[in-house]
Structure formats: structure tokens, C-alpha cells
Write a protein that holds these residues in place. Structure first.
Motif, mmCIF file in Angstrom:
data_model
loop_
_atom_site.group_PDB
_atom_site.id
_atom_site.type_symbol
_atom_site.label_atom_id
_atom_site.label_comp_id
_atom_site.label_asym_id
_atom_site.label_seq_id
_atom_site.Cartn_x
_atom_site.Cartn_y
_atom_site.Cartn_z
ATOM 1 N N THR A 130 113.733 52.803 19.550
ATOM 2 C CA THR A 130 114.660 53.594 20.361
ATOM 3 C C THR A 130 114.993 52.834 21.646
ATOM 4 O OG1 THR A 130 113.701 55.646 19.498
ATOM 5 C CG2 THR A 130 114.917 55.822 21.546
ATOM 6 N N SER A 132 115.108 52.421 25.411
ATOM 7 C CA SER A 132 114.290 53.033 26.457
ATOM 8 C C SER A 132 114.363 52.205 27.729
ATOM 9 C CB SER A 132 112.829 53.133 25.982
ATOM 10 O OG SER A 132 111.935 53.263 27.071
ATOM 11 N N ASP A 139 116.674 49.931 19.669
ATOM 12 C CA ASP A 139 117.791 50.201 18.753
ATOM 13 C C ASP A 139 118.782 49.041 18.813
ATOM 14 O OD1 ASP A 139 120.583 51.121 18.144
ATOM 15 O OD2 ASP A 139 119.599 53.015 17.665
ATOM 16 N N THR A 177 117.015 57.344 12.674
ATOM 17 C CA THR A 177 117.741 57.417 13.945
ATOM 18 C C THR A 177 118.713 56.246 14.105
ATOM 19 O OG1 THR A 177 115.865 56.367 15.088
ATOM 20 C CG2 THR A 177 115.983 58.782 15.134
ATOM 21 N N ARG A 181 122.899 56.432 14.029
ATOM 22 C CA ARG A 181 123.743 55.904 15.108
ATOM 23 C C ARG A 181 124.673 54.793 14.616
ATOM 24 N NH1 ARG A 181 118.618 55.565 17.952
ATOM 25 N NH2 ARG A 181 118.220 57.532 19.028
ATOM 26 N N LEU A 239 111.191 58.222 24.294
ATOM 27 C CA LEU A 239 112.114 59.358 24.399
ATOM 28 C C LEU A 239 112.251 59.918 25.810
ATOM 29 C CD1 LEU A 239 111.242 61.335 21.138
ATOM 30 C CD2 LEU A 239 112.679 59.308 21.445
ATOM 31 N N ARG A 270 115.053 66.065 26.182
ATOM 32 C CA ARG A 270 115.282 64.643 25.884
ATOM 33 C C ARG A 270 114.599 64.266 24.567
ATOM 34 N NH1 ARG A 270 113.310 61.615 31.187
ATOM 35 N NH2 ARG A 270 114.165 59.758 30.184
ATOM 36 N N ASN A 274 116.586 63.301 20.529
ATOM 37 C CA ASN A 274 116.331 62.087 19.752
ATOM 38 C C ASN A 274 115.554 62.342 18.461
ATOM 39 O OD1 ASN A 274 117.359 59.634 21.274
ATOM 40 N ND2 ASN A 274 116.325 60.767 22.891
ATOM 41 N N THR A 275 115.523 63.584 18.010
ATOM 42 C CA THR A 275 114.898 63.844 16.707
ATOM 43 C C THR A 275 116.002 63.968 15.655
ATOM 44 O OG1 THR A 275 114.867 66.228 17.136
ATOM 45 C CG2 THR A 275 112.858 64.980 17.655
ATOM 46 N N MET A 279 119.755 65.503 15.851
ATOM 47 C CA MET A 279 120.838 64.512 15.928
ATOM 48 C C MET A 279 121.890 64.752 14.852
ATOM 49 S SD MET A 279 118.570 61.040 16.545
ATOM 50 C CE MET A 279 119.935 59.880 16.349
#
Length: 354
Positions: A130, A132, A139, A177, A181, A239, A270, A274-275, A279
Motif C-alpha cells: 500500500t 504509505s 503500490d 487492492t 486500483r 493504512l 482510513r 483501504n479494505t 473499495m
């Protein structure tokens, strides 16, 4: 006349010998290569994790001999607290990516593909793939830098329809995830194995009342907790990072107040954002662009099974074509079996070949 025939006889003998050697020459071999990618997206992360990331790359048997041929690519994301070596030799099972791919290709079950296995191991145990502000933009690293590097170095079919994304546990979460995206733009098919963290509810957090004080103490002292609490700090770094709170740089979504655990909405929202379950509504159109989406989970994997059953229902309600399979097993005892029997054949069927 004898002397004039000798060169002809010799030439015939040499030709026979050459054809015999040709018949006996070993078939082309697959290779495992180790690359190092210098990731701009990870440079300057607050944990001091190296931005130089290795990726183990499986090149199929014909890669070295058939130099005009291009291959689809599967990106395979490892789980928490293990590196990409997880795929090379699994201690719990007789599985290695090279012998597995070799035998599947030899038997005609899967077509020749490149498999890329990046390293997302961190000081906290894992990146959760992810972006961060604390841990680095994982990502971006996978979906942009790694893909660009692999397409630049190897003979890939460099288009979304020919790129697959898969992973197990934390990697299964990352596959979902990152897959959401970048569905249709970078990746064309996604397979998520025993994904963690697909849905989080207030009830989940409150049910973990007993562990939140220990996590709060960990954040206060700056000492990451031991397993089984370790992934929760790493998840917070992914996250709900907080660059103003050294040395762990995280905010927790719950707090212990007067012996009770309360939800901190600003942080918890938040996490929820992001789960994959939550999403879904934002990435419905992207998901429809996938050529294939598959999820699986063991029936004895109680940590992640309930959320994945809900994820399956949510995908169905959203009208997103997918397959959801359960198998008789736990969280880690069927990884090799699933890869060989389900995951690799799925990509061979689903990705576009040249």
C-alpha cells in the motif's frame, strides 16, 4: 580412388555424429534470475527499509532459445514475514515455483509464462503493498516501477491483458487492492489466495479488546510487538501512518479508555477506505475490465474465511464476474497445491498470449 572417397565418408560420419548429438542434446532449461530494482517510490521511507528491492524472476524453458518470442507475466506477492524465497522452496510443502512451472509446462497444463516474485519484506514484517507516507509507496513500486523494469529488461507482452497479479495472505490482500486500483490499466487478471484484511468492522475491532492495550503500549514505547500482534502495527503503518509520531509512525484505530476500547473514527475510516470490501463501490468499473478475477480460501482458515465469504457476496451483488473457491485446509497448508492446481492454470487460461 580410395583417397578421394575418404573426405566424403568423413563428412558423412561427421553429419551422422552431429545429428546423433542433436538428438541427445538436453531440452532447453528454465531459469531463476535475481534482479535488484532501485525503487524511487520507497526511497526515504521512515523505517530505513532499503529501497533496493530484489525480485526473483522465473524465465520459462524456451526463453533463452527462442529469442523472438514474448511472454505474459504473472506477478506473485508473498505473505507477511516471509520474502520472495517463499515461492522457491516451501518448507511446509513440496513446492518450488521452478519445478512446478517446468512440470506444468512439460505436461501441457500451462503455457510458458514469466513469473516475477518481488521482495516486500520490511522492518515491521511486511508492506501490505500500500502507498504509505511512513513505509513508502508500495503500490507504486509494484504497479509502476517493477512492471516498467520487467518490461524493459525481459521479452514480455507489455500490455494489461497479458499481466496477471496474484498473492497469498498479505499478498492476497495486495493482489486485490493493487488489482482494483490498476485493473485494466496495468493488470488484466487477478488471483487472490487466502487474502487477509478484506473487510473490517467496528465489531472486529471491539472483539479484539484484549490486544489493543498491548498495541498502544507498543506505539508508546516504539518497540514493535511480537507475533501474533506484529501484523497489526505493519497494517497501521500501511493504512494509518502518522509521520509526526516516531518511532513507529502510526495511529491506531482503537484506544483503551478507562479499561474499555473505543473506536477512533478518524483513524478507523482510513482503515476501512483501504479494505477491498469497502473499495468495491469505488472500483467497480475498473474490476469489470479484468479478464478474470478469482479468490480462494480454506474452510479451516477462520481468521480470513468470514470476510472472504462476504467479499464473494459483495462482488456478486456488484455484478462483477469472478470465481470463489473454498478448499479443505487452513491458512498456509495448501499454498503449493493451490498454485499448481488452480492459480497457474488460471493465468494460462485467462491472460492474452502473443
Amino acid at each position: 580412388s580410395m583417397t578421394r572417397r575418404q573426405p566424403v565418408v568423413l563428412a558423412l560420419a561427421l553429419m551422422c555424429a552431429a545429428s546423433f548429438v542433436g538428438a541427445q542434446s538436453p531440452p532447453p532449461r528454465s531459469r531463476l534470475v535475481e534482479d535488484t530494482i532501485r525503487a524511487r517510490s520507497l526511497a526515504g521511507n521512515l523505517y530505513g527499509d532499503s529501497p533496493n528491492r530484489i525480485a526473483v524472476v522465473y524465465l520459462p524453458p524456451s526463453y533463452s532459445s527462442n529469442t523472438a518470442r514474448r511472454y505474459p507475466v504473472i506477478y506473485l506477492l508473498h505473505g507477511f514475514d516471509v520474502g520472495p524465497r517463499q515461492w522457491e522452496r516451501m518448507t511446509t510443502q513440496t513446492f518450488g515455483i521452478q519445478p512446478a512451472m517446468d512440470s506444468l509446462i512439460a505436461s501441457g497444463v500451462v503455457r510458458e509464462m514469466i513469473v516475477v516474485m518481488p521482495d516486500a519484506q520490511t522492518r515491521l514484517g511486511g508492506s501490505f503493498y500500500t502507498n504509505s507516507t511512513a513505509a513508502g509507496n508500495w503500490d507504486d513500486f509494484i504497479a509502476k516501477e517493477l512492471v516498467t523494469f520487467i518490461d524493459g529488461k525481459y521479452r514480455t507482452v507489455a500490455r494489461p491483458e497479458s499481466r496477471g497479479l496474484a498473492g497469498h495472505s498479505m499478498g492476497g490482500y495486495g493482489a486485490l487492492t493493487i488489482g482494483m486500483r490498476h485493473a485494466g490499466a496495468v493488470f488484466g487478471a487477478v488471483y487472490s489466495m487466502s487474502a487477509c484484511c478484506t473487510r473490517m468492522t467496528r465489531e472486529d475491532g471491539l472483539a479484539m479488546q484484549s490486544v489493543w492495550p498491548a498495541l498502544a503500549a507498543s506505539v508508546a514505547t516504539g518497540v514493535p510487538p511480537a507475533a501474533p500482534l506484529k501484523p497489526l502495527i505493519a497494517l497501521a503503518a500501511a493504512l494509518s501512518p502518522d509521520t509526526m509520531r516516531p518511532p513507529l509512525f502510526v495511529d491506531l484505530p482503537f484506544a483503551a479508555v478507562d479499561g474499555h476500547v473505543v473506536v477512533i473514527d478518524s483513524v478507523f475510516n482510513r482503515w476501512i477506505a483501504n479494505t477491498p470490501y469497502d473499495m468495491l463501490s469505488r472500483y467497480r468499473d475498473e474490476l469489470r475490465r479484468l479478464r478474470g478475477l478469482a479468490l480462494d480460501v480454506g474452510t479451516r482458515d477462520q481468521e480470513v474465511l468470514p470476510a472472504l465469504v462476504q467479499m464473494d457476496s459483495a462482488l456478486t451483488r456488484a455484478g462483477i464476474a469472478h470465481t470463489f473457491e473454498t478448499f479443505d485446509g487452513g491458512h498456509v497448508d495448501h499454498i503449493g497445491v493451490r498454485l499448481t492446481g488452480a492459480v497457474l492454470p488460471f493465468f494460462s487460461r485467462t491472460l492474452m498470449f502473443p
